[in-house]
Design an enzyme around this catalytic site. Structure first.
Site, mmCIF file in Angstrom:
data_model
loop_
_atom_site.group_PDB
_atom_site.id
_atom_site.type_symbol
_atom_site.label_atom_id
_atom_site.label_comp_id
_atom_site.label_asym_id
_atom_site.label_seq_id
_atom_site.Cartn_x
_atom_site.Cartn_y
_atom_site.Cartn_z
ATOM 1 N N GLU A 77 39.895 36.090 47.615
ATOM 2 C CA GLU A 77 40.395 36.201 46.251
ATOM 3 C C GLU A 77 41.520 37.227 46.293
ATOM 4 O O GLU A 77 41.325 38.345 46.780
ATOM 5 C CB GLU A 77 39.285 36.675 45.305
ATOM 6 C CG GLU A 77 39.792 36.724 43.887
ATOM 7 C CD GLU A 77 38.733 37.105 42.851
ATOM 8 O OE1 GLU A 77 37.561 37.288 43.219
ATOM 9 O OE2 GLU A 77 39.126 37.227 41.683
ATOM 10 N N ARG B 280 27.035 39.777 56.356
ATOM 11 C CA ARG B 280 28.206 40.586 56.017
ATOM 12 C C ARG B 280 28.339 41.746 56.984
ATOM 13 O O ARG B 280 27.348 42.201 57.539
ATOM 14 C CB ARG B 280 28.022 41.226 54.636
ATOM 15 C CG ARG B 280 28.227 40.357 53.476
ATOM 16 C CD ARG B 280 27.995 41.190 52.224
ATOM 17 N NE ARG B 280 29.213 41.820 51.764
ATOM 18 C CZ ARG B 280 30.143 41.195 51.070
ATOM 19 N NH1 ARG B 280 30.005 39.927 50.750
ATOM 20 N NH2 ARG B 280 31.220 41.823 50.671
ATOM 21 N N LYS C 81 35.659 45.969 47.012
ATOM 22 C CA LYS C 81 37.071 46.020 46.606
ATOM 23 C C LYS C 81 37.232 46.858 45.345
ATOM 24 O O LYS C 81 38.252 47.502 45.167
ATOM 25 C CB LYS C 81 37.585 44.602 46.342
ATOM 26 C CG LYS C 81 37.940 43.841 47.595
ATOM 27 C CD LYS C 81 38.758 42.609 47.220
ATOM 28 C CE LYS C 81 38.221 41.374 47.897
ATOM 29 N NZ LYS C 81 38.798 40.131 47.404
#
Ligand code: ATP
Ligand code: MG
Length: 566
Positions: free
Chosen positions: A43, A273, A283
């Site tokens: 994104e 992850r 983020k």
């Protein structure tokens, strides 16, 4: 013979991670017509970090390994936080890591197709407009053991749903006024099936589609469909999407209903992850550090971002080596930051240029060396790679050495500069320390020594036994420089698991600036992206702020793990 072959196959299998094994099996079984297509779907709402590098290495790496293709897809379905600045940075970082995409796509390319699909679902009675607030909707969701409560709008007539969906996209409505929900099953044990929201209103300009859309699809309604439109075969993501997978399949099934592409469909696979000690991957938090100027920017060398690591002096090979070391599993773990540093040391040891730099300088005078005389000493560029050759470093009467390399009263094992003792000056002579001069407050101002002219490095018989070797630079033949020593950004091992605000957990000593330091002149002849080893100290690189007037170096990592002891 056959046995040998089996062994080979077994060995090869073992070296594949579990997702590679799935791909290998699918290709051998001829699934998806023998095609392999992956995508990396960031994104564009921030810069890539080391966690993304793990996904990049998987998505691009697996396509490379098995002759497939990996596309770059910007998952740009939320214009609130997205920007072209991030789009550009993401591309740069993927290239730097050493990967190339097949095509670039955007989820926003599919806004029309997704809209049409949503309209189709409404017409089939499979979606409805809900005018409740998000809080009300959340309250009705139930719990994993308790069924949810149906929305009062669940059975709204189709015509009304269609009209309201148009209205959602008209710009007349404030955000949150209504949402489009898929009508699935309010009692499903998988909470994601309890009439998930699939469209919401966002009245913000989109960086690509401008003001054309006001109704935006949610992740679960965009991702699988985008994969399907593009022909992705293996949609690889992280473990938190495991519970979303049934919904992913559900929408793909709905979408492909009536088509004959029975086998050709994307499937989702998940790996763990990357979480790293002493830093954060969120983020949102990284953006806060940047916006609140708690760091210098996204590429601050203390940041876990790819651009931060690059500026810090990490090589792409070091990053990839680290990703290889930690591997891919189905269990979440916290990886030790020291492993990342170990990967950097291993890689930089093989590729860095050895030079001399003195970070905490004190003058050393070779009292029996003639004033005005100089000599060019041969220095090996990289003992790990003979092809890198040699360069020259100027020796003279006045040198800089490290303050820590001198002690007036030294313990037995201090094999450095001590009055009455001998030590070798790297690539030059053996010298005997004869004393020092101190200032009124007791600080050492100058150190004196005498050199042995028969002990020049490289000369036959010159290498008599002395225990210590010190680095140095000639005071009249070196360059002044600023050196930035970086340490961990956070002072606690797992800031994400800490109850305190993450800002309170920042390491106050994460940056130490030293000036003046002295580096040998040869450094200035190097390209600014050259990986350097300041001998006996660590790995360094030019900072982007460095100029010929004011040299600035960043410490990538020290030669040894200084945290291991603590
Ligand atoms: P957000 O919180 O904004 O969703 P994100 O970290 O998930 O952030 P994306 O841009 O959605 O960011 O991530 C792109 C890809 O990178 C996704 O496939 C995601 O699973 C993967 N990814 C993100 N963070 C990590 C991580 N720490 N380890 C491994 N993969 C990651
Ligand atoms: Mg995400």
């Amino acid at each position: 013979m056959i046995e040998n072959n089996e062994l080979e196959v077994a060995k090869e299998k073992k070296s594949l991670n579990f997702i590679e094994q799935i791909v290998d099996n699918d290709l051998k079984a001829g699934k998806n017509g023998g095609r392999l297509q992956t995508r990396f779907p960031p994104e564009p709402n921030g810069y890539l970090h080391i966690g993304h590098a793990k996904a990049v290495c998987m998505d691009f790496g697996i396509a490379q390994k098995f002759g497939g293709i990996c596309n770059l897809r910007f998952d740009d379905t939320n214009p609130q936080k997205e920007d072209t600045e991030y789009v550009d940075a993401i591309k740069e970082d993927i290239h730097w890591l050493g990967f190339e995409w097949g095509n670039i796509y955007h989820a926003s390319d599919y806004f029309q197709q997704l809209w049409d699909f949503a309209v189709r679902l409404i017409k089939e009675g499979k979606a409805y407009i809900d005018e409740q607030t998000s809080e009300q909707i959340a309250q009705q969701k139930g719990t994993p053991t308790q069924p949810g409560v149906a929305s009062p709008f669940r059975n709204r007539p189709i015509e009304e749903n269609l009209a309201l969906f148009e209205k959602m996209n008209s710009g007349e409505l404030p955000e949150g006024a209504m949402v489009l929900r898929a009508k699935i099953d309010m009692a499903n044990p998988n909470m994601h099936f309890r009439d998930p929201v699939i469209y919401r209103i966002i009245n913000k300009e989109h960086h690509r589609t401008g003001t054309k859309w006001k109704a935006y699809p949610m992740y679960d309604f965009a991702h699988g469909q985008s994969d399907y439109f593009e022909g992705v075969t293996h949609s690889i993501c992280t473990l938190e999407f495991v519970p979303h997978r049934p919904l992913y399949d559900f929408f793909v099934d709905e979408l492909k209903e009536g088509t004959d592409l029975q086998d050709n469909r994307p499937r989702q696979y998940e790996f763990n992850r990357l979480n790293l000690t002493y830093t954060v991957m969120s983020k949102r938090k990284l953006l806060a550090l940047v916006q609140e100027k708690l760091v210098e920017g996204w590429d601050d060398p203390r940041m876990p971002t790819i651009c931060g690591l690059r500026r810090r002096g990490y090589s792409p090979e070091a990053v990839r080596k680290f990703i290889d070391m930690i591997g891919y599993t189905k269990f979440d773990a916290l990886n030790d930051y020291a492993m990342l540093e170990a990967a950097a040391r291993e890689d930089l040891n093989a590729r860095s240029l050895r030079v001399s730099a003195v970070l905490n300088p004190v003058k050393l005078i070779v009292t029996n060396y003639p004033e005005g005389q100089t000599e060019e000493m041969e220095a090996v560029n990289n003992p790990e790679n003979a092809e890198d050759g040699m360069h020259r470093i100027t020796f003279s009467r006045e040198l800089w050495i490290e303050r820590e390399d001198f002690m007036e009263e030294a313990p037995k094992k201090f094999f450095r500069m001590v009055p009455g003792k001998e030590v070798r000056l790297k690539n030059a002579y053996i010298v005997k320390c004869t004393g020092c001069k101190k200032g009124p407050d007791g600080t050492v101002e100058e150190i004196y020594c005498e050199y042995d002219p028969t002990s020049k490095s490289g000369l036959e018989g010159a290498n008599r036994k002395v225990k210590g070797t010190l680095h140095w630079v000639s005071a009249a033949h070196c360059l002044k420089a600023e050196v930035r020593l970086y340490d961990r950004l956070f002072s606690v091992e797992n800031p994400s698991a800490d109850d305190r605000d993450f800002r309170e957990l920042l390491n106050p000593d994460s940056l130490k600036t030293l000036y003046p330091c002295y580096v040998e002149k040869y450094v200035a002849e190097q390209e600014s992206n050259r990986y350097l080893q300041f001998q006996r100290i660590g790995y360094f690189t030019y900072d982007k702020q460095s100029t010929s007037q004011h040299l600035v170096f960043n410490r990538t990592v020290g030669l040894k793990d200084s945290w291991a002891k603590q």
